[in-house]
Design a protein around this motif. Sequence first.
Motif, PDB file in Angstrom:
ATOM      1  N   ASN A   1       0.855  -1.176   0.000  1.00  0.00           N
ATOM      2  CA  ASN A   1       0.000   0.000   0.000  1.00  0.00           C
ATOM      3  C   ASN A   1       0.896   1.233   0.000  1.00  0.00           C
ATOM      4  O   ASN A   1       1.679   1.445   0.941  1.00  0.00           O
ATOM      5  CB  ASN A   1      -0.894   0.016   1.253  1.00  0.00           C
ATOM      6  CG  ASN A   1      -2.145  -0.809   1.061  1.00  0.00           C
ATOM      7  OD1 ASN A   1      -2.593  -1.026  -0.060  1.00  0.00           O
ATOM      8  ND2 ASN A   1      -2.734  -1.264   2.160  1.00  0.00           N
TER       9      ASN A   1
ATOM     10  N   CYS B   1      -2.253  -4.601   8.551  1.00  0.00           N
ATOM     11  CA  CYS B   1      -2.980  -3.586   7.770  1.00  0.00           C
ATOM     12  C   CYS B   1      -4.446  -3.586   8.180  1.00  0.00           C
ATOM     13  O   CYS B   1      -5.013  -4.630   8.526  1.00  0.00           O
ATOM     14  CB  CYS B   1      -2.855  -3.855   6.274  1.00  0.00           C
ATOM     15  SG  CYS B   1      -3.808  -2.708   5.247  1.00  0.00           S
ATOM     16  N   VAL B   2      -5.071  -2.437   8.107  1.00  0.00           N
ATOM     17  CA  VAL B   2      -6.495  -2.300   8.426  1.00  0.00           C
ATOM     18  C   VAL B   2      -7.349  -3.167   7.490  1.00  0.00           C
ATOM     19  O   VAL B   2      -8.482  -3.517   7.809  1.00  0.00           O
ATOM     20  CB  VAL B   2      -6.894  -0.799   8.380  1.00  0.00           C
ATOM     21  CG1 VAL B   2      -6.957  -0.301   6.938  1.00  0.00           C
ATOM     22  CG2 VAL B   2      -8.191  -0.521   9.111  1.00  0.00           C
TER      23      VAL B   2
ATOM     24  N   GLY C   1      -1.607  -0.440   9.830  1.00  0.00           N
ATOM     25  CA  GLY C   1      -0.482  -0.090   8.957  1.00  0.00           C
ATOM     26  C   GLY C   1      -0.518   1.312   8.377  1.00  0.00           C
ATOM     27  O   GLY C   1       0.534   1.884   8.082  1.00  0.00           O
ATOM     28  N   PHE C   2      -1.715   1.884   8.217  1.00  0.00           N
ATOM     29  CA  PHE C   2      -1.756   3.214   7.579  1.00  0.00           C
ATOM     30  C   PHE C   2      -1.085   4.283   8.430  1.00  0.00           C
ATOM     31  O   PHE C   2      -0.739   5.354   7.918  1.00  0.00           O
ATOM     32  CB  PHE C   2      -3.191   3.611   7.198  1.00  0.00           C
ATOM     33  CG  PHE C   2      -4.158   3.782   8.341  1.00  0.00           C
ATOM     34  CD1 PHE C   2      -4.189   4.950   9.075  1.00  0.00           C
ATOM     35  CD2 PHE C   2      -5.046   2.760   8.670  1.00  0.00           C
ATOM     36  CE1 PHE C   2      -5.102   5.109  10.116  1.00  0.00           C
ATOM     37  CE2 PHE C   2      -5.962   2.897   9.703  1.00  0.00           C
ATOM     38  CZ  PHE C   2      -5.981   4.079  10.442  1.00  0.00           C
TER      39      PHE C   2
HETATM   40 MO    MO Z   1      -2.768  -0.626   5.458  1.00  0.00          MO
END
Ligand code: MO
Length: 309
Positions: free
Chosen positions: A80, A137-138, A234-235
Motif C-alpha cells: 500500500n 494492515c487495516v 499499517g496506515f
Molecule cells: Mo494498510
Amino acid sequence: MKPTPEPVYLNRRQFLIGLGLTATAAATGCAPSGVGTPGGSGGPEQALAAWKRLYPAARNLRYTLDRPLTDEAAAGRYNNFYEFGADKGAVGRLARRFPWYPWQVEVTGLVARPRVWDIDELVRTMPLEERLYRHRCVEAWAMAVPWTGFPLKALIEKAEPLSAARYVRLVSFHRPALAPGQAMQDWYPWPYYEALRLDEAMHELTLLATGIYGHPLPMQHGAPIRLVTPWKYGFKSIKSIARIEFVDRQPPTFWNDVAPAEYGLEANVDPSVPHPRWSQAMERLIDTGQLVPTAPFNGYGELVAGLYV
Ligand SMILES: [Mo]
Ligand SMILES: Nc1nc2c(c(=O)[nH]1)N[C@H]1C(S)=C(S)[C@@H](COP(=O)(O)O)O[C@H]1N2
C-alpha cells in the motif's frame, strides 16, 4: 510477543546466521535503485554503496516473533503506497525509479532545535538496529518483517520538544510528476500526513525505519525513511517522510480526512472493533495465505496498553 528483559545484541555474523541471510542478502538485489538528482551529492547508487557497511545492523533481541518472517519477495510485491496507485502489485514497478536520494527530513515546530537532516547524516548519526515486528494492515492482512532503523525517540531527543508540544505530525512527499498515484488520484489531500501523540512517538516500539530484510528500504516500502508503529494499523506507518513537526493540537490525518467513518488518530489494532465493512477478528498472512486470529494491540499489549489507561 514475549519481550526478553534486556536488549541483546548479536555480532554481525551471528545475526546473519540467525536471519538465514548469509547467501541471500546479497543475491536478492532488492535494494532500491533509481534515478538520482545529478550533482555533487550523487544518486541512490552512491548512497547505497556508502551505506553498505551499516547493513545489516545488529538485531535487537528484545523484539521477537511468534510467527515466521514473511517471505521478502511477497512483502515487496504487496504494497500500500497510494502515491504510486491503488494496485498493490504494481507499486514496486511504478516506484522503482523514484529519486529517493538525495533526501532531507525537516524537523520543525515546537522544538528548541529545529533542523533539516540530510538522510546520510541521519543514518550515520542514529543508532541503527534490526527489529522483528509484526505488521497489521487495516485491510486484515498481515506480515512479519525485519526492519532496520532507530527509535523515533532518539531523533525527538535531539530536537528538544518544548513543553507545549503534544503531538508529532509526519508528512510525506508531494511529487505528482514522479508519483503516478498522486497525479491520477488528485482528489486525495496530498501529501500523505499522519500523527502520533508525543508519548506514542516517544514509546520504545516506535521506529523510524531506513531498512528492511537487512538492506536499505526499497522504494515500495517507503525509502529512504518511514515510520513503524507495530501496535497500530499499517496506515499509521507513513512512508518516505519529508517533515516531522511538533504541534500543540491534535492534527488531522490523511485517511481520517478521506474516510471519517473509519478509524481515528489512535487506530490501535483491536480485533473487537470491526471496520465498517469487515471484521478485524482474523488476519491473512500475505505469503502463505494462512488465517490467524488478530491480537489486541497486534500482540504488543504488554508494552503499550499503559499508554491508553
Ligand atoms: Mo494498510
Ligand atoms: N506515504 C504513504 N505511507 C503509507 C501508505 C501510503 O499510501 N502512503 N500506506 C500505508 C499502509 S495502509 C500500509 S498497510 C503500509 C504498508 O507498508 P508496506 O508496503 O511496507 O508493507 O504503509 C503505510 N504507509
